[in-house]
Design a protein around this motif. Structure first.
Motif, PDB file in Angstrom:
ATOM      1  N   UNK B  62       0.815  -1.215   0.000  1.00 38.66           N
ATOM      2  CA  UNK B  62       0.000   0.000   0.000  1.00 38.66           C
ATOM      3  C   UNK B  62       0.846   1.261   0.000  1.00 38.66           C
ATOM      4  N   UNK B  63       2.146   1.103   0.136  1.00 39.26           N
ATOM      5  CA  UNK B  63       3.012   2.286   0.138  1.00 39.26           C
ATOM      6  C   UNK B  63       3.296   2.737  -1.292  1.00 39.26           C
ATOM      7  N   UNK B  64       3.474   1.788  -2.170  1.00 39.61           N
ATOM      8  CA  UNK B  64       3.987   2.112  -3.500  1.00 39.61           C
ATOM      9  C   UNK B  64       2.876   2.272  -4.535  1.00 39.61           C
ATOM     10  N   UNK B  65       3.215   3.046  -5.552  1.00 42.24           N
ATOM     11  CA  UNK B  65       2.206   3.421  -6.531  1.00 42.24           C
ATOM     12  C   UNK B  65       1.865   2.302  -7.505  1.00 42.24           C
ATOM     13  N   UNK B  66       2.852   1.520  -7.900  1.00 41.51           N
ATOM     14  CA  UNK B  66       2.590   0.571  -8.980  1.00 41.51           C
ATOM     15  C   UNK B  66       2.299  -0.841  -8.493  1.00 41.51           C
TER      16      UNK B  66
END
Ligand SMILES: Cc1cc2nc3c(=O)[nH]c(=O)nc-3n(C[C@H](O)[C@H](O)[C@H](O)COP(=O)(O)O)c2cc1C
Ligand code: SF4
Ligand code: FES
Lengths: 427, 154, 647
Positions: B62-66
């Protein structure tokens, strides 16, 4: 055409091959380094060459290498920062697509200087092409004996791997990157201890921008005096990859002497503004630098000159704004970006940037109030005292907007709308 | 849920690494390339592969965009909303795609082919406005060019 | 030792002290949210900003991130610092709900305090607030994410400090969410500390929810008696009912934390079934009558069968005062020595442990945290003494190797080496180890590691181990000490006051032997004081049949149970929450609790939800209980009185 060092082998739509690179003197520096110099000699050469980090902070590379203690534990890491998420910046991408081996060679030499035997190239996922190029060329370099065990018959060995980012601006910050590589949430880590002492897996880790590393082989091959002589200014050294985008005729990335005048970069290389547009301001080094007032249009673009003028060179990525572009809107766009990309660790950034965004949004949409200006002034000053450098970067455009373009902001408030006429849709 | 061969491939890649955790993102990317998005089931698989709890994987996912934790279409269109693309009217690119595919940000077209998402500056400011579809970048967009790109996707 | 000046006060601190702690030492409390002495610095909240006026660091910096150095001049009241902190509060309050009137944190909320003290009275932000969905985190902890100020204390404690991984931070930027992957009970046996740590009302005590405002609580320092470690607590109560228990800082014992058993395991005190009335047979009576009756009965038995037909039985959980009063009455009345332990084996092991635990090798939990090698023998810390597991984890985080010698499937929140061996093999391993340490021949891995360590800690359980193990571990500690190491010995025992019991138990019979004597008809009267042994004994039929053979069964207890029904006389006692009493923990540390409230049937039980909540009467309902030691003392007096009357 000015002297091309990093872009010597740049061809339109084609990547320089290993042979090409070698023919132009590639990997000579590596051989020279391994055979002729000790690690500490390389460190002093880099320091004497005044090689300043091209990732934005302009920290002397040699000095960074010297912070790795002789008795520091092994293995040590060298990380190539190819995250390049600073809005307006694309030089690293162009560089990888032009001549990737100088980056690999630079990594090996930098690795040798601090006896780091593991290299990691951290690359953003929108640069998938570049990542594949690097993977291919790393394996070519290994086959040619430039990587792997006992490089060129020396006692030095090194492996390089490519690490794809899952995507966040904060991953470009070198300590957050260390967390990202380790498969953690990419929150930054404030020193002490410094990454060069305890970085990846608590081992010494040296992080450099792609461009910084690409300079290294050239310095070793041609000497530090040569490197310094490339610069226009005495405070700078080497060439610089300037990206120009925004309202110019020929946006692109240009290799020019460090310290080239801004006016020259925009007019002579990026073709100036399109007909009917006049220069209003620019961000000299990406979205986290301050808008330049018009009277600095001729400024010499190197770290020191901008610093003296109260600005930052950042990544040297010039975003040009014309008289018809609303700076409140532009700042709102950038603040929106920073709000979205804040890692959420510290209060000023996590809460402050969205607050600024909300205020700017009101102003841009005609709901601004007189008092909002002082709120923004106060806010942009306070959020700079944050855990890492992201929030101060975010504050830069806001604060400079108010400093140099307060009238434009006030117009929004007094007219209860954005005074810039909406342009036609692309159709 | 994962095929045995594929799991072996992932396991081998992980165990070949000095530090398995370095492989989390690549593992998730491989799973997404194959199955589309990181479903709860796949997340459970990842947590097994790395001997980490579901929460620990979720913290990263859930931290990263992709990393997609919700279903996405076969093609994920990320329109760049960086400041240069803003200046170059990325809004009209967005509008064109919205109208053409009848989807808004965060939505997937009815045929399950396209998902539309924003993304920050993708580093193609010299070819602005730009967008990215399944990690491939397209620049200097115009409505005609977008039509072409979408047509040629399959 | 750096010396610095903070707000014109000169202060000397040890190397490595952060400015925020240095200030506290000088009596200046710098506001903070994310910093916590046990969790360390995070630099996240930015609330602890101070101005460095002179010295190696200058300007506005976070006092939790800067180490105190010589010649620093620091101001906490500098205008810039105060303004900055006020600003941080404004930012934290942007999205914070205005639900203080119904928030259980109210009254001890750091955010509330700082908001008031920073003078932030007007919210300038007038737009939509950020909101989150809450999760079900189990029956102990209430989640209320909207109140979060993102100090990361919870995650830092849960994952880093205590080593569990089902609670953490998800999402990014100002949507960062603290919780679990999905609804469900928190797995950590230390989860309750989140309640104490959370500076606002995100994580609050679910059992205490909406029961009282903080300032209405009666609070008193206490000791946990759920295991032998004796963690320090604060008991909060209202209307004769315990509302919640929190950790109380004790540097040497539990530090800042306690385990969930200690925090939530107080329902026995509020139990509606709790004996509240003095009874003779099945009819209620008065305290004086019951004692008079008891003493005359006891004198009869004494005359009939001899005074040695009478015995008192208590437990390792009763207080030092109770133990002592029992010793006194038994001696003075020439009864049997009172019983303290379940069986002879236990008694001998604990007695041996107490004997071996000399002052120079006995170590505290704090010392365990600082050990660089730990050998735990026959111990299952999470189940037997949870806070020991937490201390061992801290040692492990600092690099200590940990070896567990235990036949059971021990699970601990850190990496350790488990040598699964039967109790018998444990001894031969220990013998091997001793040989290893004394002779300089080739070492096995464990011996080698102990040799290298500077602060080895030897832990030994007394539940499944043999008597020889208790001695062997002590031998090892002594040997290591003799070898010049700062070695320590740490025993685990079963009751909160086992140590005290062992000191008192010389020449006394354990419960099993008393039972035998009752069965044989040698013992005719049993006075049972706060002892669960009869219930814990495996053959319950045997217990019942034996008790039936008694001529007199007197019970002084605060726990209900069938034995009370069988008793001829019942006098309710006070829990350690209600009476000040002392306990000696397994390390030999004497600690005292304070009475935290006037005992009696809780108002909530008396009123049955009616309003007004009480009928008007002069006495306190259910207040017939007394401290066990007081009852015994009174009994002794009554006996002497009755005796002299008879003569
Ligand atoms: C928010 C943030 C984002 C950054 N992003 C990048 C980046 O994308 N690429 C980069 O090279 N450096 C980036 N930096 C700078 C790095 O932290 C670091 O200074 C740099 O990689 C060091 O390399 P250099 O010494 O060669 O410049 C970023 C810094 C911050 C604070
Ligand atoms: S300034 Fe603070 S919240 Fe923002 S990215 Fe840095 S650490 Fe994270
Ligand atoms: S207490 Fe120092 S930043 Fe939070």
């Amino acid at each position: 055409m000015t002297m091309q060092v990093l872009f010597k082998n740049r061809h339109p739509e084609r990547i320089a091959t290993l042979e090409e690179y070698c023919k132009s003197g590639g990997y000579e520096a590596l051989e020279k380094a391994l055979k002729k110099y000790s690690g500490s000699e390389i460190r002093s050469i880099a320091l004497d060459a005044l090689l300043l980090g091209r990732g934005g902070a302009g920290f002397p590379a040699g000095k960074k290498w010297m912070t790795v203690a002789d008795n520091a534990p092994f293995p040590r890491f060298i990380v190539c920062n190819a995250d390049e998420m600073e809005p307006g910046t694309f030089k690293d991408r162009v560089l990888i697509h032009a001549d990737p081996h100088q980056i690999i060679e630079g990594m090996i030499i930098a690795g040798y200087s601090v006896f780091a035997e593991r290299g990691i190239i951290f690359i953003r996922s929108s640069y998938e092409n570049a990542a594949r190029i690097l993977e291919r060329e790393v394996s070519n370099a290994r086959q040619a004996g430039f990587l792997g065990k006992n490089i060129l018959g020396s006692s030095f060995s090194m492996e390089i791997t490519i690490h794809r980012s899952a995507g966040r601006y904060i991953c470009g910050e070198n300590t957050a990157q260390i967390n990202a590589i380790q498969g953690k949430r990419a929150n930054p880590i404030q020193p002490p201890p410094y990454a060069t002492e305890k970085g990846l897996w608590n081992l010494p880790t040296v992080t450099h921008n792609v461009e910084t590393l690409a300079c290294v082989p050239h310095i070793i091959r041609n000497g530090h005096d040569w490197f310094k002589s490339l610069s226009r200014t005495s405070t700078g050294a080497g060439t610089k990859l300037y990206c120009v985008s925004g309202r110019v005729k020929n946006p692109g990335c240009f290799e020019l002497p460090m310290g080239t005048r801004l006016s020259e970069i925009i007019e002579d290389h990026a073709g100036g503004l399109p007909p009917g547009y006049q220069y209003k301001t620019c961000l000299p080094g990406g979205a986290s630098t301050r808008f330049l007032p018009k009277d600095l249009y001729d400024i010499e673009m190197d770290f020191e000159s901008l610093k003296r003028a109260g600005h930052r060179l950042g990544t040297g990525s010039v975003i040009v704004f014309d008289q018809k572009t609303c700076l409140v809107g532009a700042t709102l766009n950038m603040i929106d970006f920073f709000a979205r990309e804040s890692c959420g660790w510290c209060t000023p950034c996590r809460e402050g940037i969205p607050f600024i965004r909300d205020i700017l949004f009101r102003i841009e949409n005609g709901e601004g109030k007189e008092e909002h200006i002082s709120w923004l002034q106060r806010m942009s000053k306070f959020i700079s005292n944050s855990y890492c450098a992201l929030a101060p970067g975010a504050a830069a455009p806001v604060e400079s907007l108010l400093t140099y373009f307060e009238d434009e902001v006030r117009e929004h408030i007094s007219q209860r709308k954005c005074p810039f006429i909406q342009k036609d849709m692309l159709s | 849920m994962i095929e045995e061969d594929f799991r072996h491939f992932l396991e081998n890649r992980i165990s070949a690494s000095d530090h398995p955790r370095e492989q989390i993102v690549d593992t998730i990317f491989s799973l997404q390339d194959r199955y589309g998005y990181l479903s709860d089931e796949l997340l459970a698989e990842v947590s097994m592969l790395f001997e980490m709890s579901h929460l620990e994987i979720e913290e990263i996912a859930t931290f990263y965009e992709f990393i997609y934790r919700k279903p996405v279409g076969k093609y994920v269109i990320h329109v760049c909303d960086g400041v240069v693309c803003w200046m170059n009217e990325y809004g009209s690119v967005l509008d064109h795609i919205r109208r053409k595919l009848n989807i808004d940000y965060g939505q997937t077209s009815h045929d399950g082919r396209f998902t539309l998402l924003p993304t920050c500056c993708i580093g193609y400011c010299d070819r602005s406005p730009a967008m990215m579809i399944n990690r491939r970048v397209y620049g200097r967009l115009s409505p005609e060019k977008i039509d072409d790109i979408l047509k040629n996707l399959d | 030792m750096p010396t610095l000046i903070i707000d014109d006060r000169k202060i000397e601190v040890t190397n490595g002290t952060m400015v925020i702690d240095a200030a506290e030492k000088a009596g200046i409390m710098i506001p903070r949210f994310c910093y916590h002495p046990a969790l360390g610095s995070a630099g996240a909240c930015r609330m602890c900003a101070v101005k460095f006026l002179d010295g190696p660091v200058q300007g506005l910096h976070m006092s939790c991130m800067v180490e105190a150095k010589n010649s620093m001049v620091v101001s906490t009241t500098d205008h810039e610092a105060v303004e900055f902190r006020r600003h941080v509060i404004e930012l934290l309050m942007l999205n914070h709900p205005h639900d203080c009137p119904v928030c259980d944190e109210g009254g001890h909320c750091l955010l509330q305090d700082q908001t008031a003290s920073s003078g932030h009275v007007m919210r300038r932000y007038s737009w939509k607030k950020r909101t989150f969905r809450d999760q079900y985190l189990g029956e102990f902890i209430q989640h209320e994410m909207n109140r979060c100020i993102h100090c990361y204390r919870c995650r830092r404690f849960y994952q880093e400090y205590s080593g569990y991984n089902d609670f953490g931070a998800m999402g990014i930027a100002n949507r960062t969410y603290f919780g679990r992957f999905s609804d469900g009970s928190l797995q950590s046996p230390f989860s309750g500390n989140l309640i104490d740590l959370c500076p606002t009302g995100v994580l609050t005590d679910k059992k205490a929810r909406f029961k009282a405002r903080r300032w209405d609580l009666e609070r008193a320092p206490s000791i946990c008696i759920m295991c032998s470690l004796g963690c320090n607590t604060v008991v909060s109560s209202r209307y004769r009912e315990i509302i919640r228990i929190e950790a109380r800082h004790n540097r040497d014992v539990n530090g800042y934390f306690i385990c969930d058993r200690g925090r939530f395991g107080f329902s026995f005190a509020n139990n509606p079934e709790r004996p509240r009335n003095v009874r003779i047979g099945t009819t209620s009576s008065t305290f004086d009558d019951a004692l008079k009756y008891a003493s005359s009965k006891l004198l009869d038995i004494s005359k009939k069968y001899g005074s040695k037909a009478i015995v008192c039985m208590t437990s390792t959980n009763a207080s030092v005062e109770t133990h002592d009063s029992l010793k006194a009455i038994s001696r003075n009345m020439n009864w049997q020595n009172p019983g303290f332990f379940m069986d002879r084996f236990q008694q001998s092991k604990i007695t041996a442990a107490v004997e071996r635990l000399k002052k120079d090798i006995a170590i505290s939990l704090k010392d365990v945290e600082n050990a660089d090698f730990i050998l735990a023998t026959g111990a299952d810390p999470v189940n037997e003494a949870p806070m020991l597991a937490l201390a061992m984890r801290q040692a492990n985080r600092r690099g200590a190797k940990i070896v567990i010698l235990d036949p059971r499937p021990v699970v601990l929140p850190f990496k350790f080496e488990h040598l699964s061996q039967t109790p018998h093999n444990i001894d031969s391993s220990l013998h091997g180890l001793i040989k290893n340490i004394t002779e300089n021949n080739e070492f096995e891995a464990t011996g080698e590691r102990i040799k290298k360590s500077l602060h080895p800690a030897i832990i030994c359980g007394t539940e499944i181990t043999g008597l020889s193990t208790v001695n062997l571990t002590a031998d090892i500690a002594v040997l290591l000490k003799a070898a010049g190491k700062k070695a320590g010995l740490f025993y685990l025992m079963q009751g909160a006051n086992s140590f005290g019991a062992a000191l008192a138990a010389k020449g006394s019979m354990p419960f099993t032997e008393i039972l035998e004597r009752i069965d044989k008809g040698e013992i005719k009267a049993l006075i049972l004081i706060e002892s669960s042994f009869p219930y814990d004994f495996s053959d319950q039929e045997l217990v019942k049949n034996a008790l039936k053979k008694l001529e007199l069964l007197v019970v002084f207890d605060y726990m209900p149970g069938y034995i009370l029904e069988m008793a001829n006389i019942v006098v309710p006692t006070l829990t350690h929450f209600e009476t000040g009493s002392s306990f000696i923990n397994q390390e030999g540390r004497l600690q005292k609790t304070c009475p935290s409230y006037q005992a009696g049937t809780p108002l909530s039980q008396v009123s049955c939800g009616k309003h007004p909540p009480r009928e008007f009467r002069k006495d306190i309902p259910g207040s017939g209980a007394k401290a066990a030691w007081e009852i015994i003392h009174e009994l002794e007096k009554a006996m002497t009185r009755t005796n002299s009357q008879n003569i």
